[in-house]
Design a protein around this motif. Structure first.
Motif, PDB file in Angstrom:
ATOM      1  N   THR A   1     109.241  46.779 -51.468  1.00  0.00           N
ATOM      2  CA  THR A   1     109.066  48.229 -51.356  1.00  0.00           C
ATOM      3  C   THR A   1     109.363  48.734 -49.942  1.00  0.00           C
ATOM      4  OG1 THR A   1     106.720  47.704 -51.134  1.00  0.00           O
ATOM      5  CG2 THR A   1     107.473  48.506 -53.266  1.00  0.00           C
ATOM      6  N   ASN A   2     109.766  47.830 -49.059  1.00  0.00           N
ATOM      7  CA  ASN A   2     110.222  48.201 -47.722  1.00  0.00           C
ATOM      8  C   ASN A   2     111.669  47.765 -47.530  1.00  0.00           C
ATOM      9  OD1 ASN A   2     107.863  49.364 -46.820  1.00  0.00           O
ATOM     10  ND2 ASN A   2     107.262  47.710 -45.460  1.00  0.00           N
TER      11      ASN A   2
ATOM     12  N   ASN B   1     103.446  42.863 -47.457  1.00  0.00           N
ATOM     13  CA  ASN B   1     103.550  44.156 -46.768  1.00  0.00           C
ATOM     14  C   ASN B   1     102.315  45.025 -47.017  1.00  0.00           C
ATOM     15  OD1 ASN B   1     103.956  45.218 -49.348  1.00  0.00           O
ATOM     16  ND2 ASN B   1     106.148  45.565 -49.060  1.00  0.00           N
ATOM     17  N   GLY B   2     101.388  44.536 -47.822  1.00  0.00           N
ATOM     18  CA  GLY B   2     100.135  45.263 -48.037  1.00  0.00           C
ATOM     19  C   GLY B   2     100.243  46.440 -48.995  1.00  0.00           C
ATOM     20  N   HIS B   3     101.300  46.469 -49.782  1.00  0.00           N
ATOM     21  CA  HIS B   3     101.513  47.597 -50.693  1.00  0.00           C
ATOM     22  C   HIS B   3     101.002  47.335 -52.107  1.00  0.00           C
ATOM     23  CE1 HIS B   3     105.205  49.250 -48.206  1.00  0.00           C
ATOM     24  NE2 HIS B   3     104.100  49.124 -47.477  1.00  0.00           N
ATOM     25  N   ALA B   4     100.296  46.239 -52.334  1.00  0.00           N
ATOM     26  CA  ALA B   4      99.937  45.846 -53.712  1.00  0.00           C
ATOM     27  C   ALA B   4      99.262  46.980 -54.478  1.00  0.00           C
ATOM     28  CB  ALA B   4      99.036  44.609 -53.689  1.00  0.00           C
ATOM     29  N   SER B   5      98.326  47.663 -53.836  1.00  0.00           N
ATOM     30  CA  SER B   5      97.599  48.717 -54.558  1.00  0.00           C
ATOM     31  C   SER B   5      98.473  49.947 -54.784  1.00  0.00           C
ATOM     32  CB  SER B   5      96.326  49.095 -53.794  1.00  0.00           C
ATOM     33  OG  SER B   5      95.462  47.983 -53.709  1.00  0.00           O
ATOM     34  N   LEU B   6      99.413  50.182 -53.866  1.00  0.00           N
ATOM     35  CA  LEU B   6     100.373  51.268 -54.055  1.00  0.00           C
ATOM     36  C   LEU B   6     101.305  50.955 -55.221  1.00  0.00           C
ATOM     37  CD1 LEU B   6     101.965  52.382 -50.642  1.00  0.00           C
ATOM     38  CD2 LEU B   6     100.819  53.836 -52.313  1.00  0.00           C
TER      39      LEU B   6
ATOM     40  N   ALA C   1     102.027  56.241 -38.910  1.00  0.00           N
ATOM     41  CA  ALA C   1     102.806  56.366 -40.142  1.00  0.00           C
ATOM     42  C   ALA C   1     104.281  56.680 -39.881  1.00  0.00           C
ATOM     43  CB  ALA C   1     102.182  57.454 -41.015  1.00  0.00           C
ATOM     44  N   GLU C   2     104.539  57.556 -38.921  1.00  0.00           N
ATOM     45  CA  GLU C   2     105.928  57.943 -38.666  1.00  0.00           C
ATOM     46  C   GLU C   2     106.731  56.781 -38.090  1.00  0.00           C
ATOM     47  OE1 GLU C   2     107.024  60.792 -39.741  1.00  0.00           O
ATOM     48  OE2 GLU C   2     105.004  61.399 -40.348  1.00  0.00           O
TER      49      GLU C   2
ATOM     50  N   ALA D   1     109.838  54.630 -39.719  1.00  0.00           N
ATOM     51  CA  ALA D   1     111.117  54.583 -39.008  1.00  0.00           C
ATOM     52  C   ALA D   1     111.692  53.170 -38.966  1.00  0.00           C
ATOM     53  CB  ALA D   1     110.948  55.128 -37.593  1.00  0.00           C
ATOM     54  N   ILE D   2     110.844  52.142 -38.984  1.00  0.00           N
ATOM     55  CA  ILE D   2     111.391  50.776 -38.969  1.00  0.00           C
ATOM     56  C   ILE D   2     111.264  50.064 -40.322  1.00  0.00           C
ATOM     57  CG2 ILE D   2     111.130  50.401 -36.480  1.00  0.00           C
ATOM     58  CD1 ILE D   2     108.745  48.552 -37.143  1.00  0.00           C
ATOM     59  N   CYS D   3     110.349  50.543 -41.181  1.00  0.00           N
ATOM     60  CA  CYS D   3     110.140  49.864 -42.473  1.00  0.00           C
ATOM     61  C   CYS D   3     110.830  50.564 -43.638  1.00  0.00           C
ATOM     62  CB  CYS D   3     108.651  49.733 -42.774  1.00  0.00           C
ATOM     63  SG  CYS D   3     107.777  48.685 -41.601  1.00  0.00           S
ATOM     64  N   HIS D   4     111.141  51.853 -43.479  1.00  0.00           N
ATOM     65  CA  HIS D   4     111.885  52.585 -44.509  1.00  0.00           C
ATOM     66  C   HIS D   4     111.279  52.333 -45.889  1.00  0.00           C
ATOM     67  CE1 HIS D   4     114.665  52.926 -41.169  1.00  0.00           C
ATOM     68  NE2 HIS D   4     114.737  51.614 -41.104  1.00  0.00           N
ATOM     69  N   SER D   5     109.992  52.613 -46.007  1.00  0.00           N
ATOM     70  CA  SER D   5     109.278  52.308 -47.250  1.00  0.00           C
ATOM     71  C   SER D   5     109.714  53.213 -48.396  1.00  0.00           C
ATOM     72  CB  SER D   5     107.774  52.477 -47.023  1.00  0.00           C
ATOM     73  OG  SER D   5     107.094  52.336 -48.245  1.00  0.00           O
ATOM     74  N   ALA D   6     109.672  52.661 -49.584  1.00  0.00           N
ATOM     75  CA  ALA D   6     109.921  53.453 -50.789  1.00  0.00           C
ATOM     76  C   ALA D   6     108.860  54.536 -50.944  1.00  0.00           C
ATOM     77  CB  ALA D   6     109.914  52.543 -52.016  1.00  0.00           C
ATOM     78  N   TYR D   7     107.719  54.371 -50.301  1.00  0.00           N
ATOM     79  CA  TYR D   7     106.631  55.345 -50.391  1.00  0.00           C
ATOM     80  C   TYR D   7     106.609  56.305 -49.209  1.00  0.00           C
ATOM     81  CZ  TYR D   7     105.157  51.968 -53.863  1.00  0.00           C
ATOM     82  OH  TYR D   7     105.133  51.130 -54.928  1.00  0.00           O
ATOM     83  N   GLY D   8     107.565  56.164 -48.293  1.00  0.00           N
ATOM     84  CA  GLY D   8     107.589  57.033 -47.135  1.00  0.00           C
ATOM     85  C   GLY D   8     106.435  56.736 -46.182  1.00  0.00           C
ATOM     86  N   PRO D   9     106.130  57.655 -45.282  1.00  0.00           N
ATOM     87  CA  PRO D   9     105.077  57.408 -44.285  1.00  0.00           C
ATOM     88  C   PRO D   9     103.714  57.108 -44.896  1.00  0.00           C
ATOM     89  CG  PRO D   9     106.386  59.345 -43.695  1.00  0.00           C
ATOM     90  CD  PRO D   9     106.831  58.950 -45.074  1.00  0.00           C
ATOM     91  N   ALA D  10     103.464  57.546 -46.127  1.00  0.00           N
ATOM     92  CA  ALA D  10     102.162  57.287 -46.770  1.00  0.00           C
ATOM     93  C   ALA D  10     101.877  55.795 -46.908  1.00  0.00           C
ATOM     94  CB  ALA D  10     102.116  57.953 -48.141  1.00  0.00           C
ATOM     95  N   ALA D  11     102.908  54.979 -46.845  1.00  0.00           N
ATOM     96  CA  ALA D  11     102.716  53.539 -46.998  1.00  0.00           C
ATOM     97  C   ALA D  11     101.839  52.967 -45.880  1.00  0.00           C
ATOM     98  CB  ALA D  11     104.073  52.819 -47.007  1.00  0.00           C
ATOM     99  N   PHE D  12     101.889  53.583 -44.706  1.00  0.00           N
ATOM    100  CA  PHE D  12     101.139  53.044 -43.567  1.00  0.00           C
ATOM    101  C   PHE D  12      99.631  53.097 -43.820  1.00  0.00           C
ATOM    102  CE2 PHE D  12      99.067  53.600 -39.389  1.00  0.00           C
ATOM    103  CZ  PHE D  12      99.511  52.452 -38.744  1.00  0.00           C
ATOM    104  N   ASP D  13      99.124  54.273 -44.188  1.00  0.00           N
ATOM    105  CA  ASP D  13      97.677  54.393 -44.441  1.00  0.00           C
ATOM    106  C   ASP D  13      97.263  53.538 -45.635  1.00  0.00           C
ATOM    107  OD1 ASP D  13      97.288  56.043 -42.320  1.00  0.00           O
ATOM    108  OD2 ASP D  13      97.241  57.905 -43.471  1.00  0.00           O
ATOM    109  N   ALA D  14      98.118  53.462 -46.644  1.00  0.00           N
ATOM    110  CA  ALA D  14      97.799  52.653 -47.828  1.00  0.00           C
ATOM    111  C   ALA D  14      97.710  51.174 -47.454  1.00  0.00           C
ATOM    112  CB  ALA D  14      98.854  52.867 -48.900  1.00  0.00           C
ATOM    113  N   MET D  15      98.604  50.727 -46.581  1.00  0.00           N
ATOM    114  CA  MET D  15      98.585  49.332 -46.130  1.00  0.00           C
ATOM    115  C   MET D  15      97.298  49.044 -45.347  1.00  0.00           C
ATOM    116  SD  MET D  15      99.196  47.885 -42.908  1.00  0.00           S
ATOM    117  CE  MET D  15     100.222  49.131 -42.122  1.00  0.00           C
TER     118      MET D  15
END
Ligand code: SF4
Length: 201
Positions: free
Chosen positions: A20-21, A101-106, A132-133, A137-151
């Motif tokens: 997802t990244n 990447n810690g996105h399991a719950s997302l 998050a920004e 900028a380096i992870c280009h997540s499928a979830y956008g900046p929201a991925a940071f707080d979720a992780m």
């Protein structure tokens, strides 16, 4: 098709190429494999039974730990991964580590943290940046900046269920200021930081 490979004294498992990244520093940009392995690009995803058979063939008694990592995000196949973990527990005594990447719950749209109870010994979650920004900028997540707080939430949610949780960063991709902020975040949520070096393969 390479399902298992060796890194040091670890037996590494390659279950999926999905992620997802699209991290700038991803080892997948640098070649076909990792640490001298054959290509880790899978012609198809192995079944969970094929993964278990590949682990058995590699003989886990020769290794200190078993690591879910590979050319993709293992929790994209969370159910299959946890099934394999359960089967490993029955057969062998190796500690089990998950690099994620810690996105399991997302990805699965519910709090997956309790699922890891008793099945994973070490969870290494990629923190990568300090907000998050910058993360996006380096992870280009499928979830956008929201991925940071979720992780970060996942890192906190999973602490009661996994004995060792760490947050990792890649030194070469962080400014000194960002690294200091990452260290502060880790102190704040009481999770150790692991600062690793960039692997150019
Ligand atoms: S999360 Fe891991 S596998 Fe996915 S793009 Fe980033 S470094 Fe690569």
């Amino acid at each position: 098709m390479t399902i298992t490979y060796t890194v040091g004294d670890g037996l590494y498992i390659n279950m999926t190429n999905r992620c997802t990244n699209r991290c700038d520093f991803c080892i997948r940009h640098n070649g076909e494999g990792a640490y001298g392995s054959d290509s880790l690009w899978l012609e198809r995803e192995p079944t969970k039974e094929e993964v278990l058979a590949a682990i058995e063939e590699a003989d886990p008694t020769q290794y200190r730990e078993i690591v879910f990592c590979g050319y993709g995000e293992p929790t994209c196949r969370l159910d299959d991964m946890l099934w394999v973990c359960r089967e490993i527990r029955v057969r062998w005594n190796n500690p089990i580590r998950l690099n994620t990447n810690g996105h399991a719950s997302l990805i699965h749209k519910y709090n997956t943290a309790p699922e890891f109870k008793g099945l994973v010994d070490v969870l290494s979650i990629s923190l990568n940046e300090c907000d998050a920004e910058k993360y996006d900028a380096i992870c280009h997540s499928a979830y956008g900046p929201a991925a940071f707080d979720a992780m970060l939430k996942f890192a906190q949610d999973v602490k009661p269920y996994v004995s060792e949780v760490v947050l990792s960063v890649v030194r070469q991709f962080l400014s000194p200021e960002s690294l200091a902020e990452c260290e502060r975040i880790c102190r704040e949520i009481d999770v150790p930081i692991k600062i690793r070096e960039y692997i150019a393969n």
